[in-house]
Scaffold this motif. Structure first.
Motif: not given
Ligand SMILES: Nc1nc2c(ncn2[C@@H]2O[C@H](COP(=O)(O)OP(=O)(O)OP(=O)(O)O)[C@@H](O)[C@H]2O)c(=O)[nH]1
Ligand SMILES: [Mg+2]
Length: 364
Positions: A130-131, A136-137, A163-167, A195-198
């Motif tokens: 979950d990138p 979203s914290g 948490a965090g960073g690029a996919l 279900g969002v993004g890549q």
């Protein structure tokens, strides 16, 4: 001001209860089961992590994942040792990727499906990519309350998304965590993604079986679905097939089966299908597991399973190699020194692109 709680032989009554006092009659057992000692403070050492993981310690597993997720340069060498030594024991699980739009019922499905598998005796690890978790914290699995029962099950291990960073970075860490879970003896991986993004593509490339959870809407079930995701799925499960929604879910399921019929299967030699389930009532969950087992049996029989794993390893290697080479290139001082000027000259139309590239490539 405070009552005198000093422990004296004659103040054992309930009005003098104090947690600091020794309770008479409780004797330390002489024979205790000794588990390998794992330091609680600080970062786990490579040896502790490997020994702990290979002996199935969940504490060691959790701390080893923290080690591999660490961005500190000092931890990289240890993380590499842990991964290398655990790798021979990895790879024996069934890796199930799970995706679906927000509200599709992923957390609820994983809770009940995972629990059913744990009750059958499987050891289930739940991981996530979950990138967005840094933004979203919290991660997709931040809502551990929804997985309360599963997280308490002795056969389950739940790890939120790094948490965090690029996919790419997030997925890399999840993949490594998956290998450690396998080395620790977990035999089913449930890898959730939003279900969002890549992020679906990232999970697709680390999963054997890819499950798309869909909800049935009021006549608009085919709206808002990313066609690309349907094409990657080995099965579509229409969730919440219960109560008033049962009929709609069955209709949607029929629609998906028709669509799947016309699509090129993503996994060679496997015909994707649509099913319904209700996580709350439990209907359909057994059928989903039987389908996954059938998938593995069939694909292992014809060599597709192993071929896909090898291909995924190669793909992974190439992706990380490209990333490393790129980073190294742009971090090089020589490149950093002249890049802004070259960019400016190219932007102004004073320098041909090919020549700028040639000059940069020569530096490395
Ligand atoms: N009736 C019914 N409701 C369900 C079922 N599964 C999930 N729900 C409900 O649907 C809502 C969303 O479920 P979640 O499991 O949180 O969905 P999610 O896909 O994890 O959502 P995000 O975490 O936001 O991406 C919750 O209110 C659940 O109680 C089901 O099988 N039947
Ligand atoms: Mg959720």
């Amino acid at each position: 001001m405070f009552p005198d709680l000093k422990h004296t032989p004659d103040n054992h009554g309930p009005e003098h209860e104090c947690a600091l006092r020794e309770v008479p009659g409780i004797v330390m057992p002489t024979e205790v089961v000794r588990v390998p000692h794992i330091r609680r403070k600080g970062v786990i050492s490579a040896d502790e992590a490997v020994d702990g993981i290979l002996s199935g310690s969940r504490t060691a597993l959790a701390r080893a994942i923290t080690l591999i997720e660490s961005r500190a340069a000092a931890h990289r060498a240890d993380a590499a040792i842990v991964l290398r030594r655990c790798l021979p024991a990895a790879g024996k699980s069934i890796r199930v990727g799970i995706t679906g739009v927000p509200g599709a019922g992923k957390s609820t499905f994983i809770e009940y499906f995972g629990k059913q598998l744990c009750d059958k005796g499987y050891k289930v690890a739940v991981l996530a990519v979950d990138p967005t978790s840094a933004i979203s914290g919290g991660s997709v699995l931040g809502d551990k309350t929804r997985m309360e029962e599963l997280s308490r099950h002795p056969n389950a291990f739940i790890r939120p998304s790094p948490a965090g960073g690029a996919l790419g970075g997030v997925a890399a860490k999840t993949r490594e965590a998956m290998l450690l879970c396998e080395a620790a003896g977990f035999d089913v991986m449930l890898i959730e993604t939003v279900g969002v993004g890549q992020s679906e593509i990232a999970v697709r490339t680390m999963a054997d079986f890819f499950l798309l959870l869909q909800i049935s809407g009021a006549g608009d079930e085919l709206q808002g679905i990313k066609k690309g995701v349907i094409e990657m799925a080995d099965a579509i499960v229409v969730t919440k097939a219960d109560g008033d929604n049962l009929g709609r879910a069955q209709v949607a399921c029929g629609e998906y089966n028709r669509i799947l019929h016309y699509l090129q299967p993503f996994t060679p030699n496997w015909k994707p299908k649509a099913l319904t389930c209700s996580s709350l009532s439990g209907t359909g969950l057994t059928e989903i597991w039987e389908m996954i087992i059938g998938f593995c049996t069939q694909l292992k029989g014809d060599g597709t399973f192993e071929a896909r794993r090898r291909e995924q390893n190669m793909q992974w290697f190439r992706t990380l190699l490209k990333e490393a080479v790129l980073n190294r290139f742009f971090e090089a001082k020589g490149v950093q020194d002249i890049l802004p000027e070259l960019e400016n000259d190219v932007a102004e139309g004073m320098l041909p692109v090919a020549e700028a590239i040639e000059r940069l490539i020569k530096i490395n």
